[in-house]
Design a protein around this motif. Sequence first.
Motif, PDB file in Angstrom:
ATOM      1  N   ASN A  30       0.965  -1.174  -0.058  1.00  0.00           N
ATOM      2  CA  ASN A  30      -0.093   0.004   0.001  1.00  0.00           C
ATOM      3  C   ASN A  30       0.977   1.298  -0.164  1.00  0.00           C
ATOM      4  N   ASP A 264      -7.955   4.510   5.443  1.00  0.00           N
ATOM      5  CA  ASP A 264      -8.414   3.930   4.187  1.00  0.00           C
ATOM      6  C   ASP A 264      -7.834   2.401   3.814  1.00  0.00           C
ATOM      7  N   ASP A 267     -10.129   0.279   5.780  1.00  0.00           N
ATOM      8  CA  ASP A 267     -11.300   0.071   5.297  1.00  0.00           C
ATOM      9  C   ASP A 267     -11.508  -0.691   3.863  1.00  0.00           C
ATOM     10  N   VAL A 268     -10.170  -0.713   3.286  1.00  0.00           N
ATOM     11  CA  VAL A 268     -10.281  -1.604   2.024  1.00  0.00           C
ATOM     12  C   VAL A 268     -10.087  -3.211   2.404  1.00  0.00           C
ATOM     13  N   ASN A 269      -9.085  -3.273   3.227  1.00  0.00           N
ATOM     14  CA  ASN A 269      -9.279  -4.799   3.846  1.00  0.00           C
ATOM     15  C   ASN A 269     -10.454  -5.267   4.291  1.00  0.00           C
ATOM     16  N   ARG A 271     -13.413  -4.238   3.532  1.00  0.00           N
ATOM     17  CA  ARG A 271     -14.427  -4.709   2.488  1.00  0.00           C
ATOM     18  C   ARG A 271     -14.016  -5.972   1.724  1.00  0.00           C
ATOM     19  N   ASN A 272     -12.501  -6.008   1.519  1.00  0.00           N
ATOM     20  CA  ASN A 272     -12.208  -7.508   0.957  1.00  0.00           C
ATOM     21  C   ASN A 272     -12.654  -8.636   1.740  1.00  0.00           C
ATOM     22  N   THR A 371      -5.155  -2.786  -1.189  1.00  0.00           N
ATOM     23  CA  THR A 371      -5.723  -2.087  -1.940  1.00  0.00           C
ATOM     24  C   THR A 371      -5.430  -2.210  -3.678  1.00  0.00           C
ATOM     25  N   ASN A 374      -9.478  -5.638  -5.929  1.00  0.00           N
ATOM     26  CA  ASN A 374     -10.954  -5.147  -5.926  1.00  0.00           C
ATOM     27  C   ASN A 374     -11.910  -6.021  -5.799  1.00  0.00           C
TER      28      ASN A 374
END
Length: 401
Positions: A30, A264, A267-269, A271-272, A371, A374
């Motif tokens: 990242n 951020d 949050d991405v981790n 979400r994944n 990151t 997706n």
Amino acid sequence: MICKKKYFSDLAIFGGTPTFTEKLHVGRPNIGNREDLLSRINDILDRKWLTNHGIYVQEFEQRIAEFVGVKHCIATCNATVALEIAIRAVGLTGEVIVPSFTFIATPHALQWQEITPVFCDIDPQTHNIDPNKIVQSITPRTTGIIGVHLWGRPCDVETLSDIAHTYGLKLMFDAAHAFGCSHQGKMIGSFGEAEVFSFHATKFLNTFEGGAIVTNSDELAEKIRLMTNFGFAGYDQVIYIGTNGKMNETSAAMGLTSLESIDDFVDVNYRNYKCYQRELADITGISLLSYDETEQFNYQYIVLEIEESKTQITRDNLIKILHSENIIARRYFYPGCHRMEPYKSYFPHAKLLLSETEKLADKVVLLPTGTSVNEDEIYMISQIIRIAVREAKNIFPQITL
């Protein structure tokens, strides 16, 4: 995104086109805000102060200590050197109890200093060292325990602390996976004598290369600072044995830039993690390691356990299929430190006491996240796994390891 592959014959391992043109890795770095990073690096070059505890290292240490809620943070060139220094500073000698299911740096940091790592089995539910197995490993030469907060999930800190107190042992933690994680509402980093973080490029928050030792002990922090800088207590006064474990200014600049984007990244981790959880939920024999969402977590790792008796496909064959699709899944921490040298030669019968470690080492696979991945890509990865399990009876005879 629609998965164009439906049958085992569509898989790349059997001649189909790989799902991804670029390789998807478990731990792609990242970066954070590139402009802010370059601005800091330009400032470093203008100041011509590149290392030796410059202003960026000082700020990084302060920010980490505040984030974790500890009195002291000493930034280091990497987490392995941090472990070595912390082990020496805490006063570990003789034998130290550690899990075998960890990165090889954990026992190496002991063995490098002629301290014997005594491997303890894990709890199959937590993947962390099993407190119930520790007491039987204590001998007159035992001086300490190193717990590892694997995947960022905390060890049983309270029970380990009780054991250490009862038997007069030092307790410290390898928290390489656990920056940004909490235990019972308290941030990891404040337990035991000291804890060690990793900020390697593969970690969700990185400093290119780097690590840190955190502690609430004034005496220990003073000793660690001396040891990290050759034992210098002034311009030309050496008062203690030491090494060169300092973090440089550029690494600290990357760390500060990363800290500004930490929410951020998490949050991405997350979400994944939730996406994988959804997509893999109904695949027979595949279980996704869960996190306690009432605590803070970095959700850095997507960890699967493969039950071959249910999937009818081995973990290693599944990895071969994923790799052919440019999904670079990894088997952590195979085959266990006790099966690596020099420990394999030193302790040839260790496996007899490490049954859960042996089982887990043959089950675990980590999937790409961070990151650079997706939700569409996670859907595709999950579909490949789904096909592999569904078509296992057709696949199995055709794959040879």
